[in-house]
Design an enzyme around this catalytic site. Structure first.
Site, PDB file in Angstrom:
ATOM      1  N   SER A 112      -6.359 -58.295  -3.908  1.00 28.33           N
ATOM      2  CA  SER A 112      -5.783 -58.894  -5.107  1.00 28.33           C
ATOM      3  C   SER A 112      -6.578 -58.293  -6.262  1.00 28.33           C
ATOM      4  CB  SER A 112      -5.886 -60.417  -5.040  1.00 28.33           C
ATOM      5  OG  SER A 112      -5.471 -61.004  -6.244  1.00 28.33           O
ATOM      6  N   TYR A 164       1.580 -56.637 -13.372  1.00 31.26           N
ATOM      7  CA  TYR A 164       0.457 -56.463 -12.427  1.00 31.26           C
ATOM      8  C   TYR A 164      -0.201 -57.802 -12.101  1.00 31.26           C
ATOM      9  CZ  TYR A 164      -3.906 -54.552 -10.520  1.00 31.26           C
ATOM     10  OH  TYR A 164      -4.987 -54.252  -9.717  1.00 31.26           O
ATOM     11  N   LYS A 196      -0.670 -59.804  -8.467  1.00 32.27           N
ATOM     12  CA  LYS A 196      -1.990 -60.092  -7.893  1.00 32.27           C
ATOM     13  C   LYS A 196      -2.215 -61.601  -7.736  1.00 32.27           C
ATOM     14  CE  LYS A 196      -3.112 -55.904  -7.192  1.00 32.27           C
ATOM     15  NZ  LYS A 196      -3.395 -55.397  -5.858  1.00 32.27           N
TER      16      LYS A 196
HETATM   17  N1  LIG Z   1      -9.044 -49.978  -9.961  1.00 30.05           N
HETATM   18  C1  LIG Z   1      -9.150 -51.218 -10.402  1.00 30.05           C
HETATM   19  O1  LIG Z   1      -9.592 -51.452 -11.545  1.00 30.05           O
HETATM   20  C2  LIG Z   1      -8.779 -52.379  -9.514  1.00 30.05           C
HETATM   21  C3  LIG Z   1      -9.255 -53.655  -9.837  1.00 30.05           C
HETATM   22  C4  LIG Z   1      -8.881 -54.739  -9.042  1.00 30.05           C
HETATM   23  C5  LIG Z   1      -8.060 -54.557  -7.951  1.00 30.05           C
HETATM   24  N2  LIG Z   1      -7.619 -53.300  -7.654  1.00 30.05           N
HETATM   25  C6  LIG Z   1      -6.708 -53.154  -6.507  1.00 30.05           C
HETATM   26  O2  LIG Z   1      -7.348 -52.379  -5.516  1.00 30.05           O
HETATM   27  C7  LIG Z   1      -6.371 -51.620  -4.795  1.00 30.05           C
HETATM   28  C8  LIG Z   1      -6.778 -50.161  -4.786  1.00 30.05           C
HETATM   29  O3  LIG Z   1      -6.772 -49.687  -6.118  1.00 30.05           O
HETATM   30  P1  LIG Z   1      -7.486 -48.340  -6.544  1.00 30.05           P
HETATM   31  O4  LIG Z   1      -8.099 -48.582  -7.843  1.00 30.05           O
HETATM   32  O5  LIG Z   1      -8.275 -47.839  -5.415  1.00 30.05           O
HETATM   33  O6  LIG Z   1      -6.188 -47.432  -6.814  1.00 30.05           O
HETATM   34  P2  LIG Z   1      -5.930 -45.874  -6.650  1.00 30.05           P
HETATM   35  O7  LIG Z   1      -7.198 -45.100  -6.632  1.00 30.05           O
HETATM   36  O8  LIG Z   1      -4.889 -45.542  -7.656  1.00 30.05           O
HETATM   37  O9  LIG Z   1      -5.281 -45.798  -5.176  1.00 30.05           O
HETATM   38  C9  LIG Z   1      -4.047 -46.385  -4.925  1.00 30.05           C
HETATM   39  C10 LIG Z   1      -3.663 -46.013  -3.513  1.00 30.05           C
HETATM   40  O10 LIG Z   1      -2.449 -46.685  -3.178  1.00 30.05           O
HETATM   41  C11 LIG Z   1      -1.513 -45.724  -2.659  1.00 30.05           C
HETATM   42  N3  LIG Z   1      -0.170 -46.205  -2.948  1.00 30.05           N
HETATM   43  C12 LIG Z   1       0.377 -46.524  -4.152  1.00 30.05           C
HETATM   44  N4  LIG Z   1       1.644 -46.886  -4.004  1.00 30.05           N
HETATM   45  C13 LIG Z   1       1.917 -46.818  -2.678  1.00 30.05           C
HETATM   46  C14 LIG Z   1       3.080 -47.040  -1.892  1.00 30.05           C
HETATM   47  N5  LIG Z   1       4.242 -47.436  -2.442  1.00 30.05           N
HETATM   48  N6  LIG Z   1       3.005 -46.858  -0.551  1.00 30.05           N
HETATM   49  C15 LIG Z   1       1.853 -46.466   0.022  1.00 30.05           C
HETATM   50  N7  LIG Z   1       0.726 -46.228  -0.661  1.00 30.05           N
HETATM   51  C16 LIG Z   1       0.767 -46.391  -1.997  1.00 30.05           C
HETATM   52  C17 LIG Z   1      -1.884 -44.423  -3.365  1.00 30.05           C
HETATM   53  O11 LIG Z   1      -1.439 -43.251  -2.694  1.00 30.05           O
HETATM   54  P3  LIG Z   1       0.016 -42.587  -2.975  1.00 30.05           P
HETATM   55  O12 LIG Z   1       0.262 -42.650  -4.455  1.00 30.05           O
HETATM   56  O13 LIG Z   1      -0.091 -41.200  -2.429  1.00 30.05           O
HETATM   57  O14 LIG Z   1       0.983 -43.406  -2.209  1.00 30.05           O
HETATM   58  C18 LIG Z   1      -3.402 -44.530  -3.328  1.00 30.05           C
HETATM   59  O15 LIG Z   1      -3.878 -44.143  -2.051  1.00 30.05           O
HETATM   60  C19 LIG Z   1      -5.027 -51.882  -5.479  1.00 30.05           C
HETATM   61  O16 LIG Z   1      -4.328 -52.865  -4.781  1.00 30.05           O
HETATM   62  C20 LIG Z   1      -5.441 -52.400  -6.851  1.00 30.05           C
HETATM   63  O17 LIG Z   1      -4.464 -53.223  -7.420  1.00 30.05           O
HETATM   64  C21 LIG Z   1      -7.957 -52.211  -8.397  1.00 30.05           C
END
Ligand SMILES: NC(=O)c1ccc[n+]([C@@H]2O[C@H](COP(=O)([O-])OP(=O)(O)OC[C@H]3O[C@@H](n4cnc5c(N)ncnc54)[C@H](OP(=O)(O)O)[C@@H]3O)[C@@H](O)[C@H]2O)c1
Length: 279
Positions: free
Chosen positions: A145, A159, A163
């Site tokens: 989340s 978003y 979440k």
């Molecule tokens: N970064 C932040 O600030 C933050 C904060 C709180 C929570 N989060 C959560 O943590 C998680 C990881 O985020 P992150 O920051 O690591 O993001 P990220 O670096 O952008 O990675 C996102 C990943 O999800 C994959 N993805 C996106 N859409 C997809 C789909 N439809 N099917 C399969 N794979 C998909 C992407 O690969 P492809 O595009 O190749 O599919 C990529 O591997 C997310 O759920 C995000 O909401 C992030």
């Protein structure tokens, strides 16, 4: 670090950011890892990094291209994955997008759908496809989340909704998993320095940027280490970072009043700054 030797870990979103760092840590802990995302080239590159973190050359690191938002694709690919790689002991749902962080009026139906289908339904689709196979192994499900599920945010109507819904989903699912001896960890990180933020920065209003600054930013390595530790301990709610935990505590104790007052003041200041820049 706890040993994950002999465990099979599936990680959606495993090609980038938090998911990739978790892949490296589980691999360093001795686990077999299957990385899932859409883009095959990114998956291959990620698999090399995860392989380089292995404890022993016998550990299997695989990749699978799947669109988590598409339940037909998920069901078909997970049936094949179970045959080829075996059932996961740990399923990490890290796939997510934050492409449309903007004023609500600028978010079309299609944009809203895309965010909800990926972040909420994506998690639902994966768990639905794998739960039966995970039951006999008393598996552990991890759901990413966000702090944006705990607190409202300017520009986060799509978003933040996805979440917050995941928190409700996790809270209910936990009750069903517990009698089966299964564990669930739901994770609420603040801003993490990953490619997701580049997408978000294209549209995020200045007020949203100012609000996000209140909770600070952490590296994906830090976030992943906190999550893997929570999984090892079987912890339900994981809020990485002491500042976010403190803000959440204040939020709960004040029934949201303190968070809203601070955030309202932050938005007001950001708007004053925008006004000054424009004039
Ligand atoms: N970064 C932040 O600030 C933050 C904060 C709180 C929570 N989060 C959560 O943590 C998680 C990881 O985020 P992150 O920051 O690591 O993001 P990220 O670096 O952008 O990675 C996102 C990943 O999800 C994959 N993805 C996106 N859409 C997809 C789909 N439809 N099917 C399969 N794979 C998909 C992407 O690969 P492809 O595009 O190749 O599919 C990529 O591997 C997310 O759920 C995000 O909401 C992030």
């Amino acid at each position: 670090m706890k040993s994950f030797a002999g465990k099979m870990v599936y990680i959606t979103g495993g090609s980038s950011g938090i998911g990739l760092e978790m892949g490296k840590l589980f691999s360093a802990g001795g686990a077999d890892v299957l990385l899932l995302a859409r883009n095959r080239d990114k998956l291959q590159e990620a698999a090399r990094a995860v392989e380089n973190s292995r404890l022993s050359p016998g550990q299997k690191i695989g990749t699978l291209s799947v669109d988590v938002a598409d339940h037909v694709d998920v069901d078909r690919k997970m049936t094949a994955a179970l045959e080829r790689h075996g059932a996961p002991d740990i399923l990490v749902n890290s796939a997510g997008i934050n492409k449309y962080a903007d004023h609500f009026e600028n978010i079309t139906h299609a944009m809203f759908d895309e965010v909800i289908k990926t972040n909420l339904y994506g998690t639902r689709n994966m768990i639905s496809a794998l739960l039966a196979a995970m039951k006999p192994r008393k598996g552990h499900i991890v759901i990413l989340s966000s702090a944006a599920g705990l607190f409202g945010m300017f520009g986060y109507t799509s978003y933040g909704t996805s979440k917050a819904a995941l928190l409700g989903f996790a809270d209910s699912l936990r009750y069903e998993l517990r009698p089966l001896g299964m564990k669930l960890t739901v994770v609420c990180p603040p801003e993490v320095d990953t490619p997701m933020n580049l997408d978000e920065a294209r549209t995020l209003p200045a007020e949203g940027r100012a609000m996000k600054n209140l909770a600070g930013i952490m590296s994906p390595e830090y976030a992943a280490a906190a999550i893997v530790k929570a999984v090892a301990k079987g912890q339900y709610l994981c809020i990485p970072g002491p500042l976010t935990r403190f803000l959440y505590l204040m939020h709960r104790l004040s029934n949201g009043r303190l968070t809203r007052a601070t955030s309202d003041a932050t938005v007001w200041l950001a708007r004053r700054k925008i006004g000054r820049t424009r004039s």
